[in-house]
Structures are given as structure tokens and as C-alpha cells.
Scaffold this motif. Sequence first.
Motif, PDB file in Angstrom:
ATOM      1  N   UNK A 117       0.872  -1.170   0.000  1.00 26.09           N
ATOM      2  CA  UNK A 117       0.000   0.000   0.000  1.00 26.09           C
ATOM      3  C   UNK A 117       0.914   1.226   0.000  1.00 26.09           C
ATOM      4  N   UNK A 118       0.753   2.047  -1.014  1.00 23.50           N
ATOM      5  CA  UNK A 118       1.522   3.279  -1.155  1.00 23.50           C
ATOM      6  C   UNK A 118       0.695   4.428  -0.608  1.00 23.50           C
ATOM      7  N   UNK A 119       1.237   5.179   0.312  1.00 21.02           N
ATOM      8  CA  UNK A 119       0.572   6.349   0.863  1.00 21.02           C
ATOM      9  C   UNK A 119       1.117   7.571   0.137  1.00 21.02           C
ATOM     10  N   UNK A 120       0.310   8.156  -0.744  1.00 17.98           N
ATOM     11  CA  UNK A 120       0.741   9.296  -1.559  1.00 17.98           C
ATOM     12  C   UNK A 120       0.027  10.540  -1.041  1.00 17.98           C
ATOM     13  N   UNK A 121       0.777  11.421  -0.395  1.00 14.01           N
ATOM     14  CA  UNK A 121       0.153  12.591   0.226  1.00 14.01           C
ATOM     15  C   UNK A 121       0.772  13.921  -0.180  1.00 14.01           C
ATOM     16  N   UNK A 122       1.921  13.904  -0.806  1.00 16.24           N
ATOM     17  CA  UNK A 122       2.594  15.159  -1.155  1.00 16.24           C
ATOM     18  C   UNK A 122       2.093  15.751  -2.460  1.00 16.24           C
ATOM     19  N   UNK A 123       2.201  17.077  -2.593  1.00 18.41           N
ATOM     20  CA  UNK A 123       1.776  17.732  -3.837  1.00 18.41           C
ATOM     21  C   UNK A 123       2.837  17.557  -4.928  1.00 18.41           C
ATOM     22  N   UNK A 124       2.474  17.882  -6.145  1.00 21.52           N
ATOM     23  CA  UNK A 124       3.451  17.923  -7.228  1.00 21.52           C
ATOM     24  C   UNK A 124       4.388  19.105  -6.995  1.00 21.52           C
ATOM     25  N   UNK A 125       5.589  19.028  -7.561  1.00 21.64           N
ATOM     26  CA  UNK A 125       6.561  20.119  -7.382  1.00 21.64           C
ATOM     27  C   UNK A 125       6.141  21.394  -8.098  1.00 21.64           C
ATOM     28  N   UNK A 126       5.397  21.215  -9.184  1.00 26.72           N
ATOM     29  CA  UNK A 126       4.861  22.372  -9.900  1.00 26.72           C
ATOM     30  C   UNK A 126       3.511  21.971 -10.484  1.00 26.72           C
ATOM     31  N   UNK A 127       2.757  22.948 -10.940  1.00 32.40           N
ATOM     32  CA  UNK A 127       1.419  22.661 -11.471  1.00 32.40           C
ATOM     33  C   UNK A 127       1.464  21.784 -12.709  1.00 32.40           C
ATOM     34  N   UNK A 128       2.550  21.857 -13.466  1.00 31.45           N
ATOM     35  CA  UNK A 128       2.654  21.094 -14.713  1.00 31.45           C
ATOM     36  C   UNK A 128       3.333  19.739 -14.521  1.00 31.45           C
ATOM     37  N   UNK A 129       3.887  19.474 -13.364  1.00 33.71           N
ATOM     38  CA  UNK A 129       4.649  18.245 -13.124  1.00 33.71           C
ATOM     39  C   UNK A 129       3.761  17.127 -12.607  1.00 33.71           C
ATOM     40  N   UNK A 130       4.136  15.902 -12.956  1.00 32.71           N
ATOM     41  CA  UNK A 130       3.445  14.760 -12.373  1.00 32.71           C
ATOM     42  C   UNK A 130       3.843  14.651 -10.903  1.00 32.71           C
ATOM     43  N   UNK A 131       3.006  14.001 -10.138  1.00 35.53           N
ATOM     44  CA  UNK A 131       3.248  13.833  -8.713  1.00 35.53           C
ATOM     45  C   UNK A 131       4.392  12.843  -8.501  1.00 35.53           C
ATOM     46  N   UNK A 132       5.404  13.247  -7.744  1.00 36.31           N
ATOM     47  CA  UNK A 132       6.577  12.399  -7.513  1.00 36.31           C
ATOM     48  C   UNK A 132       6.204  11.090  -6.820  1.00 36.31           C
ATOM     49  N   UNK A 133       5.223  11.117  -5.932  1.00 32.68           N
ATOM     50  CA  UNK A 133       4.780   9.893  -5.274  1.00 32.68           C
ATOM     51  C   UNK A 133       4.188   8.905  -6.262  1.00 32.68           C
ATOM     52  N   UNK A 134       3.378   9.396  -7.196  1.00 32.34           N
ATOM     53  CA  UNK A 134       2.807   8.527  -8.219  1.00 32.34           C
ATOM     54  C   UNK A 134       3.885   7.998  -9.153  1.00 32.34           C
ATOM     55  N   UNK A 135       4.882   8.808  -9.453  1.00 33.28           N
ATOM     56  CA  UNK A 135       6.028   8.343 -10.260  1.00 33.28           C
ATOM     57  C   UNK A 135       6.741   7.199  -9.542  1.00 33.28           C
ATOM     58  N   UNK A 136       6.851   7.295  -8.212  1.00 25.03           N
ATOM     59  CA  UNK A 136       7.524   6.241  -7.440  1.00 25.03           C
ATOM     60  C   UNK A 136       6.689   4.966  -7.394  1.00 25.03           C
ATOM     61  N   UNK A 137       5.375   5.081  -7.445  1.00 25.25           N
ATOM     62  CA  UNK A 137       4.531   3.887  -7.555  1.00 25.25           C
ATOM     63  C   UNK A 137       4.871   3.180  -8.870  1.00 25.25           C
ATOM     64  N   UNK A 138       4.925   3.937  -9.963  1.00 23.46           N
ATOM     65  CA  UNK A 138       5.282   3.365 -11.267  1.00 23.46           C
ATOM     66  C   UNK A 138       6.675   2.750 -11.214  1.00 23.46           C
ATOM     67  N   UNK A 139       7.616   3.421 -10.567  1.00 23.61           N
ATOM     68  CA  UNK A 139       8.981   2.901 -10.458  1.00 23.61           C
ATOM     69  C   UNK A 139       8.985   1.573  -9.713  1.00 23.61           C
ATOM     70  N   UNK A 140       8.236   1.479  -8.631  1.00 18.81           N
ATOM     71  CA  UNK A 140       8.191   0.234  -7.861  1.00 18.81           C
ATOM     72  C   UNK A 140       7.658  -0.908  -8.728  1.00 18.81           C
ATOM     73  N   UNK A 141       6.569  -0.666  -9.458  1.00 19.61           N
ATOM     74  CA  UNK A 141       6.022  -1.699 -10.341  1.00 19.61           C
ATOM     75  C   UNK A 141       7.076  -2.120 -11.353  1.00 19.61           C
ATOM     76  N   UNK A 142       7.765  -1.155 -11.948  1.00 18.39           N
ATOM     77  CA  UNK A 142       8.809  -1.465 -12.923  1.00 18.39           C
ATOM     78  C   UNK A 142       9.942  -2.269 -12.307  1.00 18.39           C
ATOM     79  N   UNK A 143      10.382  -1.905 -11.115  1.00 18.74           N
ATOM     80  CA  UNK A 143      11.502  -2.599 -10.480  1.00 18.74           C
ATOM     81  C   UNK A 143      11.147  -4.036 -10.106  1.00 18.74           C
ATOM     82  N   UNK A 144       9.938  -4.244  -9.601  1.00 16.63           N
ATOM     83  CA  UNK A 144       9.508  -5.624  -9.329  1.00 16.63           C
ATOM     84  C   UNK A 144       9.445  -6.418 -10.624  1.00 16.63           C
TER      85      UNK A 144
END
Length: 163
Positions: free
Chosen positions: A38-65
Motif C-alpha cells: 500500500x503506497x501512501x501518496x500525500x505530497x503535492x506535485x513540485x509544480x502545477x505542470x509536473x506529475x506527482x513524484x509519489x505517483x512516479x515512485x509507484x510506477x517505479x516500484x512496479x517497474x523494479x519488481x
Amino acid sequence: MTNTPAMPPTGPIVEYGKSHWIEGAAHLPDVNASYKIVFSVSGPSKSREATNAGLERVARAVNLYSMSGVSLSQLTCVAIIHGEATASVLQDPHHQAYDGTPNPNANLIAAIQRAGVEVSVCAQSLIANGFTIDALLPGVTRSLSALTTITVLQHDGYSLMPL
């Protein structure tokens, strides 16, 4: 130390969350095991146009597994979105009304959903931010709260990964 193959068993499966295979890496996932996260994603994006870093890390975890040889059928993931990340799950018109930009996370969320990740939003955060359920991206579920979702899933054997 674990001997690792020179090349990953499979490549990244989500086009987000840059991931790199490391030859000779220690602590690789067991390809015969199943994982519940279970990924707890609570932080905002760094900018309005950027994807959320927490969601990027969810994708990274799936890729690494996946790169480690764990099949998607052995990987059960829930991303609970709450706090300042709540706007990440809004459809474009609602996101536009919120901060004046289309939602930069819409394609990322669709990609992790295709990889089998359940994306759920804390209803308490939705209400606190004045967002309605019709504002949610397709497939996003509503949880009573992030607080209860995390503890219920941990009780069911999920590992918590705060992002």
C-alpha cells in the motif's frame, strides 16, 4: 550477496517511473513470492505542470519488481491518495478549475492502473478540499479515509510504503 543476471528478466512495463537495472544488486525480490504493497501518496506535485513524484515512485516500484522477474499476478498494489496529493486524481475540467491546468497525472494514473495498481482516494480529503465524486478520473475508487485504508490493508498483510 545475491548473484543477479546481467540483464533484467523483463523491462519496465510502465512508461513512467524511470527505472534502471543494476547488475550485482543485493536484496532482489523473490520471483516466487507474492507482494502486497500500500503506497501512501500525500505530497503535492513540485509544480502545477509536473506529475506527482509519489505517483512516479509507484510506477517505479512496479517497474523494479517487474524487472526483477516478479509477474504482475504476484504484485498487488494500492495507491491511497490523500492530503495535498488529492487533486492528482481529478479529471481535467475539475483540475483546471482547481489550479488552472489540465491534470498532468491523468496518463500516469491510467498507466499504473493498467499495470494492476488500484488507485484510491481518501473521501475525507475529497470533502475537505471541496471535490466531488464526479470529479474523479475513471477507475479511481473512494476509500473512507487514508487512515483506515492503510491500517486495514496492513492488517491484511500489505507492506506500507509512504511516499
